[in-house]
Design an enzyme around this catalytic site. Structure first.
Site, PDB file in Angstrom:
ATOM      1  N   ASN A   9       0.875  -1.177   0.000  1.00 42.25           N
ATOM      2  CA  ASN A   9       0.000   0.000   0.000  1.00 42.25           C
ATOM      3  C   ASN A   9       0.907   1.220   0.000  1.00 42.25           C
ATOM      4  O   ASN A   9       1.496   1.560   1.015  1.00 42.25           O
ATOM      5  CB  ASN A   9      -0.884  -0.033   1.254  1.00 42.25           C
ATOM      6  CG  ASN A   9      -1.713   1.237   1.399  1.00 42.25           C
ATOM      7  OD1 ASN A   9      -1.753   2.077   0.495  1.00 42.25           O
ATOM      8  ND2 ASN A   9      -2.367   1.382   2.543  1.00 42.25           N
ATOM      9  N   LYS A  11       0.146   4.228  -0.263  1.00 47.35           N
ATOM     10  CA  LYS A  11      -0.478   5.420   0.323  1.00 47.35           C
ATOM     11  C   LYS A  11      -0.248   6.626  -0.600  1.00 47.35           C
ATOM     12  O   LYS A  11      -0.216   6.459  -1.811  1.00 47.35           O
ATOM     13  CB  LYS A  11       0.037   5.644   1.748  1.00 47.35           C
ATOM     14  CG  LYS A  11      -0.093   4.361   2.590  1.00 47.35           C
ATOM     15  CD  LYS A  11       0.083   4.570   4.054  1.00 47.35           C
ATOM     16  CE  LYS A  11      -0.068   3.236   4.770  1.00 47.35           C
ATOM     17  NZ  LYS A  11       0.039   3.321   6.220  1.00 47.35           N
ATOM     18  N   HIS A  97      -9.369   1.276   4.900  1.00 49.44           N
ATOM     19  CA  HIS A  97      -8.094   1.458   5.609  1.00 49.44           C
ATOM     20  C   HIS A  97      -8.305   2.410   6.789  1.00 49.44           C
ATOM     21  O   HIS A  97      -9.096   3.352   6.706  1.00 49.44           O
ATOM     22  CB  HIS A  97      -7.045   2.005   4.643  1.00 49.44           C
ATOM     23  CG  HIS A  97      -5.671   1.954   5.227  1.00 49.44           C
ATOM     24  ND1 HIS A  97      -5.218   2.912   6.118  1.00 49.44           N
ATOM     25  CD2 HIS A  97      -4.672   1.060   5.088  1.00 49.44           C
ATOM     26  CE1 HIS A  97      -3.991   2.582   6.492  1.00 49.44           C
ATOM     27  NE2 HIS A  97      -3.633   1.465   5.889  1.00 49.44           N
ATOM     28  N   GLU A  99      -6.665   4.808   7.811  1.00 48.65           N
ATOM     29  CA  GLU A  99      -6.452   6.227   7.484  1.00 48.65           C
ATOM     30  C   GLU A  99      -7.685   6.815   6.799  1.00 48.65           C
ATOM     31  O   GLU A  99      -8.007   7.987   6.988  1.00 48.65           O
ATOM     32  CB  GLU A  99      -5.184   6.376   6.619  1.00 48.65           C
ATOM     33  CG  GLU A  99      -3.923   6.150   7.457  1.00 48.65           C
ATOM     34  CD  GLU A  99      -2.761   5.517   6.720  1.00 48.65           C
ATOM     35  OE1 GLU A  99      -2.743   5.523   5.483  1.00 48.65           O
ATOM     36  OE2 GLU A  99      -1.854   4.997   7.414  1.00 48.65           O
ATOM     37  N   GLU A 169      -5.022  -4.756  10.651  1.00 49.25           N
ATOM     38  CA  GLU A 169      -4.004  -3.723  10.832  1.00 49.25           C
ATOM     39  C   GLU A 169      -4.281  -2.964  12.126  1.00 49.25           C
ATOM     40  O   GLU A 169      -5.082  -2.023  12.144  1.00 49.25           O
ATOM     41  CB  GLU A 169      -4.049  -2.728   9.664  1.00 49.25           C
ATOM     42  CG  GLU A 169      -3.762  -3.333   8.314  1.00 49.25           C
ATOM     43  CD  GLU A 169      -3.206  -2.299   7.335  1.00 49.25           C
ATOM     44  OE1 GLU A 169      -2.196  -2.606   6.700  1.00 49.25           O
ATOM     45  OE2 GLU A 169      -3.757  -1.187   7.233  1.00 49.25           O
ATOM     46  N   GLY A 175       2.851   2.498  10.743  1.00 51.86           N
ATOM     47  CA  GLY A 175       3.800   3.603  10.593  1.00 51.86           C
ATOM     48  C   GLY A 175       4.539   3.962  11.863  1.00 51.86           C
ATOM     49  O   GLY A 175       5.193   4.995  11.940  1.00 51.86           O
ATOM     50  N   SER A 215       3.797  -1.913  10.323  1.00 52.00           N
ATOM     51  CA  SER A 215       5.247  -1.983  10.534  1.00 52.00           C
ATOM     52  C   SER A 215       5.842  -3.329  10.147  1.00 52.00           C
ATOM     53  O   SER A 215       6.756  -3.819  10.816  1.00 52.00           O
ATOM     54  CB  SER A 215       5.596  -1.608  11.986  1.00 52.00           C
ATOM     55  OG  SER A 215       5.222  -0.257  12.243  1.00 52.00           O
TER      56      SER A 215
END
Ligand code: 13P
Length: 256
Positions: A9, A11, A97, A99, A169, A175, A215
């Protein structure tokens, strides 16, 4: 035996030229290594999809988008449809996701609408679920993930569910450099599979591939993916370099 699937991904990273460079290097690396037992997917930003498609043509690398709207066409400024993604060469689409949930107001209900459209269009959805740090600390990880799975998959049939991918996730691992331990990942993956068995039956639950994301790096990937219910990885930061993404693919392979 479920086939492992490793997806990158990207992003909001990589201009068109950068995307083409990255996927060219990746393609070269994958051509060297014996990793044909792993499904490899890249999910670049929308404007990079077509140039990336042209580079990966003839290779086994799959193409995915990072989001999609549920309507077919019309006055939805800034949105993109399933048909557009198909025409750009996508076979996968990441949905829900964290985010998107955190910054763009997506909910389980809107993830569900997108998921239904993806199935109707013939795209394979990668639906993301996962708890935030305070939810884990409050001991409600499973409750949170159960609601995300049940509501995200509302009105989905067993035949559809069988083809999809779920990405667990944990938000606190994304991250941050702090991955879930293999045991923490396995515990939630097992929980998701048992939940799928209750919702759709044992056969479907055994078929669904559940990726871990958060991560994932070359040095932790093998251990995470050696867990019985961890069927691959959804990789953010480490997918932005061909070398590290390739190492994660190798970690998923039984042949390397
Ligand atoms: P990182 O690998 O950068 O933690 O991101 C994970 C992720 O969000 C993939 O979708």
């Amino acid at each position: 035996m479920r086939r492992k699937i490793v997806a990158g991904n990207w992003k909001m990273n990589k201009t068109v030229d950068e995307a083409v460079d990255l996927v060219r290097s990746l393609k070269e690396k994958l051509a060297q290594g014996p990793v044909d037992d792993v499904d490899v997917v890249v999910c670049p930003p929308f404007v990079d999809l077509v140039p990336v498609r042209d580079v990966i043509a003839g290779s086994k690398i799959g193409l995915g988008a990072q989001n999609m709207y549920w309507e077919d066409a019309g006055a939805y400024t800034g949105e993109i449809s399933a048909g557009m993604l198909l025409s750009a060469g996508c076979s996968y689409v990441i949905l829900g996701h964290s985010e998107r949930r955190q910054y763009f107001g997506e909910t389980n209900a809107t993830v569900n609408k997108r998921l239904k459209k993806a199935f109707a269009a013939g795209l394979t959805p990668i639906m993301c679920v996962g708890e935030r740090l305070e939810q884990r600390q409050a001991g409600i990880t499973q409750a949170v993930v159960e609601i995300q799975v049940r509501e995200g998959l509302a009105d989905i049939t067993a035949d559809q569910a069988k083809q999809m991918i779920i990405a667990y996730e944990p938000v606190w691992a994304i991250g941050t450099g702090v991955n879930a331990t293999p045991e923490q990942a396995q515990e939630v993956h097992r929980f998701i599979r048992e939940l799928l068995a209750k919702m759709f039956g044992e056969d479907t639950a055994e078929a669904v591939r559940i990726q871990y994301g958060g991560s994932v790096k070359p040095d932790n990937a093998a251990e995470l993916m050696s867990q019985p219910d961890v069927d691959g990885a959804l990789v953010g930061g480490a997918s932005l370099k061909a070398e590290s993404f390739y190492e994660i693919v190798r970690a998923a392979s039984q042949r390397s």
